[in-house]
Design an enzyme around this catalytic site. Sequence first.
Site: not given
Ligand SMILES: Cc1cc2nc3c(=O)[nH]c(=O)nc-3n(C[C@H](O)[C@H](O)[C@H](O)COP(=O)(O)OP(=O)(O)OC[C@H]3O[C@@H](n4cnc5c(N)ncnc54)[C@H](O)[C@@H]3O)c2cc1C
Length: 383
Positions: A134, A246, A283, A340, A344
């Site tokens: 993030s 995106e 219902q 749900q 099953g």
């Molecule tokens: C199947 C899959 C495909 C993906 N494809 C790509 C790709 O092609 N290219 C690429 O670059 N990335 C890709 N990603 C990565 C994805 O974009 C990141 O996983 C996502 O942005 C979240 O980052 P993180 O996993 O580091 O979680 P973190 O940033 O560590 O977040 C963990 C938790 O903390 C919360 N959080 C973080 N900051 C805050 C804040 N300021 N306020 C409140 N809550 C917060 C988040 O919402 C989350 O709930 C992919 C991920 C998956 C699972």
Amino acid sequence: MSLLEKYYTDEHRLFRDAVRRYYEKEVTPYVEKWEKDGIVPRQAWKKLGEMGFLCPWLPEEYGGMGVDFLYSFILTEELAPTHCGGFFFPLHSDIIVPYISTFGTDEQKKRWLPGCAAGDIITAVAMTEPGTGSDLAAMRTTAVKEDGHYIINGQKTFISNGICCDLVIVAAVTNPNAASPYEGMSLIVVEEGTPGFEKGRNLEKIGLHSQDTSEMAFVDCRVPEENLLGQEGYGFYYLMEKLQQERLVCAMGSQVGAEEALRLTIDYTKTREAFGRPISRFQYISFELAKMATEVEIGRAFLESCLIDHLDKKLDVKRASMAKYWICEMLNRVVSQCVQFHGGYGYMEEYPIARMFRDARVQTIYAGTSEIMLLIISRQLGL
Ligand SMILES: Cc1cc2nc3c(=O)[nH]c(=O)nc-3n(C[C@H](O)[C@H](O)[C@H](O)COP(=O)(O)OP(=O)(O)OC[C@H]3O[C@@H](n4cnc5c(N)ncnc54)[C@H](O)[C@@H]3O)c2cc1C
């Protein structure tokens, strides 16, 4: 009535028929195999390219059809009944290739775009790192200029199309001393086969089994300076500019997924009997289906209004983020309730609702989590 109805021409309708027929023949029969293999084969991409279904919006000189974004929406809409959540060509067509087309030089466009449209070049974008997703400003991957090259060092993870890709747009820090971390990041294209670029394993996920998602390592990876996209130091702003589409693409996938889950569940509840009657006649179940149908209808109206804004180049950050947030959350509410009502059978692999439930979960996580969407929306409220 669909808000988009008046935007559709006979060409759009013919295109939809062709896409539907094509998916029925070339996608649906292979989904089970692709799910088991953990990847969609290159051949499937190539065939899609031959049909003109990759990047249809690209100008004809680059191998596209020069058509509007509704064609991309049609390709996504028609994919829902195939129950193939893992074929990530919309990521390629509508999220990654636009970076090259918007920020690339003429030379870069001539070199890469025709292959992207033909299915010869599969793309990926690598922003996320093991330590940060993030918070892009905390990115650690560096690209240091030396003798007409960028030397890239760092690790990326969760990269979609990460195994199949021939070209990956890597976000890397080019100026660690920039006044703000947002000003020190650039986008650099790394091609398959570049020494120092290594793809990691195909990650095992709870869903999207046919989607190849991988780690990537860059160890003294030497990339010619000509592979920089746009200007050095502007990477973060380029990402921000393209994130609206995106988010819309994610919302599109979630909306059509929710519609398909509801359709399957209405059909199922009409045929499954308990206590001497179809379960749809209870219902409680009929009211819950009515609630879901209402949510799905609201999602459709909001999505279509965002699509119209997008066609008019007016979609703003707030509404794109709202669409990503609400529609992806709505999909998860709907699909969980749909499991749900399958009882099953909803937990059994042979029922598509089971796969849809697993595949849906990530929609609120990637492309900006729901929490990050709320952060962005809240910043637009003048609080
Ligand atoms: C199947 C899959 C495909 C993906 N494809 C790509 C790709 O092609 N290219 C690429 O670059 N990335 C890709 N990603 C990565 C994805 O974009 C990141 O996983 C996502 O942005 C979240 O980052 P993180 O996993 O580091 O979680 P973190 O940033 O560590 O977040 C963990 C938790 O903390 C919360 N959080 C973080 N900051 C805050 C804040 N300021 N306020 C409140 N809550 C917060 C988040 O919402 C989350 O709930 C992919 C991920 C998956 C699972």
